[in-house]
Design a protein around this motif. Structure first.
Motif, PDB file in Angstrom:
ATOM      1  N   ASN A  22       1.180  -7.161  13.605  1.00 52.28           N
ATOM      2  CA  ASN A  22       2.059  -6.143  13.043  1.00 52.28           C
ATOM      3  C   ASN A  22       1.477  -4.756  13.242  1.00 52.28           C
ATOM      4  N   SER A  23       2.402  -3.825  13.342  1.00 48.28           N
ATOM      5  CA  SER A  23       2.039  -2.413  13.263  1.00 48.28           C
ATOM      6  C   SER A  23       3.166  -1.726  12.496  1.00 48.28           C
ATOM      7  N   MET A  24       3.129  -1.912  11.195  1.00 47.10           N
ATOM      8  CA  MET A  24       4.241  -1.491  10.344  1.00 47.10           C
ATOM      9  C   MET A  24       4.297   0.035  10.199  1.00 47.10           C
ATOM     10  N   GLY A  25       3.134   0.663  10.132  1.00 51.14           N
ATOM     11  CA  GLY A  25       3.105   2.120   9.972  1.00 51.14           C
ATOM     12  C   GLY A  25       3.280   2.579   8.535  1.00 51.14           C
ATOM     13  N   ASN A  32      -8.590  -7.357   5.558  1.00 50.44           N
ATOM     14  CA  ASN A  32      -7.349  -6.888   6.147  1.00 50.44           C
ATOM     15  C   ASN A  32      -7.216  -7.562   7.529  1.00 50.44           C
ATOM     16  N   SER A  33      -6.117  -7.303   8.195  1.00 46.27           N
ATOM     17  CA  SER A  33      -5.885  -7.920   9.509  1.00 46.27           C
ATOM     18  C   SER A  33      -6.993  -7.529  10.498  1.00 46.27           C
ATOM     19  N   PRO A  89       5.219   1.663   5.929  1.00 51.80           N
ATOM     20  CA  PRO A  89       6.507   1.924   5.275  1.00 51.80           C
ATOM     21  C   PRO A  89       6.369   1.623   3.787  1.00 51.80           C
ATOM     22  N   SER A 126       0.846  -1.193   0.000  1.00 48.72           N
ATOM     23  CA  SER A 126       0.000   0.000   0.000  1.00 48.72           C
ATOM     24  C   SER A 126       0.883   1.245   0.000  1.00 48.72           C
ATOM     25  N   ASN A 178      -7.120   0.694  -0.656  1.00 47.93           N
ATOM     26  CA  ASN A 178      -7.116   0.188   0.720  1.00 47.93           C
ATOM     27  C   ASN A 178      -7.946   1.098   1.624  1.00 47.93           C
ATOM     28  N   SER A 207      -8.802   0.158   4.628  1.00 48.67           N
ATOM     29  CA  SER A 207      -8.676  -0.494   5.943  1.00 48.67           C
ATOM     30  C   SER A 207      -7.270  -0.391   6.505  1.00 48.67           C
ATOM     31  N   CYS A 208      -6.568   0.724   6.197  1.00 50.76           N
ATOM     32  CA  CYS A 208      -5.227   0.819   6.770  1.00 50.76           C
ATOM     33  C   CYS A 208      -5.267   1.697   8.008  1.00 50.76           C
TER      34      CYS A 208
HETATM   35  C1  DHB Z   1      -0.248  -1.235   7.174  1.00 51.33           C
HETATM   36  C2  DHB Z   1      -1.107  -2.147   7.754  1.00 51.33           C
HETATM   37  C3  DHB Z   1      -2.304  -2.425   7.137  1.00 51.33           C
HETATM   38  O1  DHB Z   1      -3.176  -3.323   7.663  1.00 51.33           O
HETATM   39  C4  DHB Z   1      -2.636  -1.795   5.955  1.00 51.33           C
HETATM   40  O2  DHB Z   1      -3.796  -2.072   5.372  1.00 51.33           O
HETATM   41  C5  DHB Z   1      -1.773  -0.887   5.378  1.00 51.33           C
HETATM   42  C6  DHB Z   1      -0.579  -0.614   6.002  1.00 51.33           C
HETATM   43  C7  DHB Z   1       1.020  -0.929   7.832  1.00 51.33           C
HETATM   44  O3  DHB Z   1       1.075  -0.904   9.083  1.00 51.33           O
HETATM   45  O4  DHB Z   1       2.012  -0.668   7.130  1.00 51.33           O
END
Ligand code: DHB
Length: 308
Positions: A67-70, A191-192, A72, A44, A124, A126-127
């Motif tokens: 996860n909590s990628m944010g 999504n998650s 990137p 995304s 997306n 759902s982010c």
């Molecule tokens: C991220 C997580 C998600 O569930 C999503 O849809 C988009 C980005 C993320 O944390 O990078």
């Protein structure tokens, strides 16, 4: 036996990555392009590149991942450039778009439209979003406004990536909104499962650093929720196609998503854990299951879930 179809486009098989997993840079995308996956989707993207959250920001357990990628990502122009050099005769490519605002989405979609790429947009909804506001998929007024603006500015069929819903009234309301927009040609569920917490007993600690350990859950934990969402939207959106996502680690899980109504099936946590070689294994397992059951193609399975 495994050939699939979405938006009138042919796919060698129904499998692809879930956006976010193994798709952030050219090396990862090229590995997916070279794998046995039938297609692939990019990470995304936002208007500008982002570093994302501090690490550790992903953690796996025997039952799945958090996860909590944010977000990137390398910025939308990077993925659009990738899309413009991709070999579409080899396999289709999806572009996942996740603007931080409606205006950002309109800017990115205008550029994608102007580039005239064959890539298919997965918007997306759902982010993880602006702190203090629900994600778009959980704010039906915002979702309606987003789709009204996007469908006016972008004139090709596209899909939306939805969060999981857990209430029949929410399935009804979300599907009714989507059905107002024929241009929304597919729906990716799910999504998650958001803002869960995994705890390490020995360390008496959270396992990821961002958000005090809260993050989105994937893997075995989410399969029944994913199947319910696939089937709920399959039943409510007869003019759309469904992409299933959630809890796929074996061929039988793909079969379940197909029965529930999926046309394609994405793999997230299991791809993260196993790498792109997973697609050959999953295709083999699905083919063996279809053959054992006497099916000649996946369209014979799609949506054929029995009720009691
Ligand atoms: C991220 C997580 C998600 O569930 C999503 O849809 C988009 C980005 C993320 O944390 O990078």
């Amino acid at each position: 036996l495994l050939s699939a179809s979405l938006l009138g486009i042919d796919f060698a098989n129904p499998l692809l990555n879930a956006s976010g997993v193994y798709c952030r840079d050219v090396a990862e995308l090229d590995a997916l392009a070279a794998s046995a996956a039938g297609s692939l989707v990019t990470k995304s993207c936002t208007l500008l590149a982002r570093e994302g959250n501090p690490e550790p920001r992903y953690y796996a357990t025997p039952l799945g991942s958090i996860n909590s990628m944010g977000l990137p990502n390398a910025g939308y122009q990077y993925y659009l450039a990738y899309a413009q050099q991709h070999d579409y005769a080899a396999k289709p490519l999806f572009l996942s778009v996740a603007g931080l605002s409606l205006a950002d989405n309109l800017t990115m979609l205008a550029a994608i439209r102007a580039a005239d790429t064959p890539a298919i947009v997965e918007l997306n909804l759902s982010c993880p979003n602006v702190p203090g506001k629900p994600q778009i998929g959980y704010d039906f007024a915002a979702m309606t406004a987003m789709l009204e603006a996007v469908t006016q500015a972008y004139d090709r069929p596209f899909g939306v990536k939805l969060p999981p819903y857990f209430d029949i009234a929410h399935f009804d309301e979300a599907a009714a909104i989507l059905n107002r927009f024929p241009q929304v040609a597919f729906v990716t569920c799910i999504n998650s499962i958001g803002n869960a917490l995994i705890i390490d007993v020995e360390a008496e600690s959270v396992v990821i650093k961002p958000k005090d350990g809260f993050g989105g859950i994937g893997g075995d934990y989410v399969l029944p929720t994913a199947l319910a969402n696939v089937n709920a939207f399959y039943r409510r959106c007869p003019a759309k196609q469904i992409i299933g996502c959630g809890g796929v680690t074996r061929g039988e899980h793909i079969f379940m998503h197909l029965l529930a109504g999926a046309s394609l099936v994405q793999v997230g946590t299991a791809l993260y854990e196993e790498g792109p070689g997973i697609f050959a294994r999953l295709n083999d397992e699905l083919a063996e299951l279809l053959t054992r059951k006497g099916y000649r193609g996946i369209e014979e399975v799609r949506g054929k879930l029995r009720t009691l």
